[in-house]
Design an enzyme around this catalytic site. Structure first.
Site, PDB file in Angstrom:
ATOM      1  N   ARG A 196       0.882  -1.179   0.000  1.00 25.90           N
ATOM      2  CA  ARG A 196       0.000   0.000   0.000  1.00 25.90           C
ATOM      3  C   ARG A 196       0.906   1.212   0.000  1.00 25.90           C
ATOM      4  O   ARG A 196       1.732   1.390   0.897  1.00 25.90           O
ATOM      5  CB  ARG A 196      -0.890  -0.035   1.245  1.00 25.90           C
ATOM      6  CG  ARG A 196      -1.743   1.215   1.452  1.00 25.90           C
ATOM      7  CD  ARG A 196      -2.885   1.257   0.446  1.00 25.90           C
ATOM      8  NE  ARG A 196      -3.966   2.100   0.919  1.00 25.90           N
ATOM      9  CZ  ARG A 196      -3.993   3.420   0.835  1.00 25.90           C
ATOM     10  NH1 ARG A 196      -2.968   4.065   0.311  1.00 25.90           N
ATOM     11  NH2 ARG A 196      -5.035   4.103   1.292  1.00 25.90           N
ATOM     12  N   GLU A 225     -10.902   4.075  -4.952  1.00 28.86           N
ATOM     13  CA  GLU A 225     -10.968   2.624  -5.057  1.00 28.86           C
ATOM     14  C   GLU A 225     -11.295   2.218  -6.488  1.00 28.86           C
ATOM     15  O   GLU A 225     -11.906   2.980  -7.244  1.00 28.86           O
ATOM     16  CB  GLU A 225     -12.023   2.079  -4.096  1.00 28.86           C
ATOM     17  CG  GLU A 225     -11.687   2.283  -2.634  1.00 28.86           C
ATOM     18  CD  GLU A 225     -10.420   1.565  -2.218  1.00 28.86           C
ATOM     19  OE1 GLU A 225     -10.185   0.431  -2.693  1.00 28.86           O
ATOM     20  OE2 GLU A 225      -9.660   2.141  -1.415  1.00 28.86           O
ATOM     21  N   ARG A 284      -0.469  -5.309   4.773  1.00 30.22           N
ATOM     22  CA  ARG A 284       0.232  -4.765   3.623  1.00 30.22           C
ATOM     23  C   ARG A 284       1.355  -3.840   4.071  1.00 30.22           C
ATOM     24  O   ARG A 284       1.205  -3.058   5.012  1.00 30.22           O
ATOM     25  CB  ARG A 284      -0.738  -4.000   2.714  1.00 30.22           C
ATOM     26  CG  ARG A 284      -1.841  -4.858   2.130  1.00 30.22           C
ATOM     27  CD  ARG A 284      -2.831  -4.045   1.333  1.00 30.22           C
ATOM     28  NE  ARG A 284      -3.484  -3.026   2.150  1.00 30.22           N
ATOM     29  CZ  ARG A 284      -4.440  -2.225   1.716  1.00 30.22           C
ATOM     30  NH1 ARG A 284      -4.856  -2.317   0.460  1.00 30.22           N
ATOM     31  NH2 ARG A 284      -4.995  -1.333   2.512  1.00 30.22           N
TER      32      ARG A 284
END
Length: 207
Positions: free
Chosen positions: A73, A81, A124
């Site tokens: 990320r 998104e 992440r």
């Protein structure tokens, strides 16, 4: 020969009272706890070492890529998104897909390297990523396909004034859009307070 006399009465030496068994056990227990915390801290320090990963990138969306088995990320930014819709000139358009396409163009098939030490709540790596010497995190904000999310505020202001990317129309902040869509991941802002919290969580996490 002269002698000096003191009129103060001599103090009688009183030996200290021996500590009780419970007091001694309490001291031992405290020492064991402190030692255990030090051992835990030493064992967890490796969790906050900077990690670097590089290779051919798979672009998942406008701020998330995969390098090998590592999902990353991009730190300090927040892109729409993939399924998010924005609005321009009274018409809806797929801004999430365009944000992904922007990142694909920035990478242009070049090897990507990302560095970071934090992980978000979904495991992440929060990374600062580059391709061909270009700072991808900053470039996405400059292009107007990501908002500042704990960093790059100056670059966001320039993109907003130039009506670049999503700033050419209206849109929901990606964080707000995720909150209104229960199936989407909700993330925290990647600011300095979040960094401190992440560091403490990484150090004292038992699993």
């Amino acid at each position: 020969m002269s002698r000096s006399w003191s009129w103060r009465p001599r103090q009688r030496y009183v030996p200290p009272r021996p500590r009780s068994l419970w007091r001694r056990l309490g001291d031992y227990a405290l020492a064991v706890i402190v030692l255990g915390l030090l051992i835990l801290l030493a064992a967890r320090l490796d969790r906050i070492e900077t990690r670097k990963t590089e290779g051919a990138a798979v672009v998942n969306d406008g701020d998330t890529i995969t390098l090998g088995t590592e999902r990353i990320r991009m730190r300090g930014i927040d892109a729409p998104e993939y399924s998010q819709i924005c609005r321009k000139d009274g018409i809806d358009y797929a801004c999430g897909k365009l944000a992904r396409q922007s990142l694909v163009r920035l990478i242009s098939g070049k090897p990507v390297s990302c560095t970071g030490w934090q992980r978000d709540r979904y495991g992440r790596l929060l990374g600062d990523c580059k391709a061909g010497g270009k700072d991808l995190n900053r470039a996405q904000v400059e292009a107007g396909w990501a908002v500042a999310y704990g960093d790059f505020e100056t670059d966001e202001a320039a993109a907003r004034s130039g009506k670049a990317g999503i700033w050419a129309g209206t849109f929901d902040e990606p964080h707000d859009w995720r909150e209104s869509h229960d199936h989407e991941v909700v993330e925290r802002k990647h600011g300095s307070l979040a960094s401190i919290g992440d560091a403490l969580r990484e150090i004292f996490r038992f699993w």
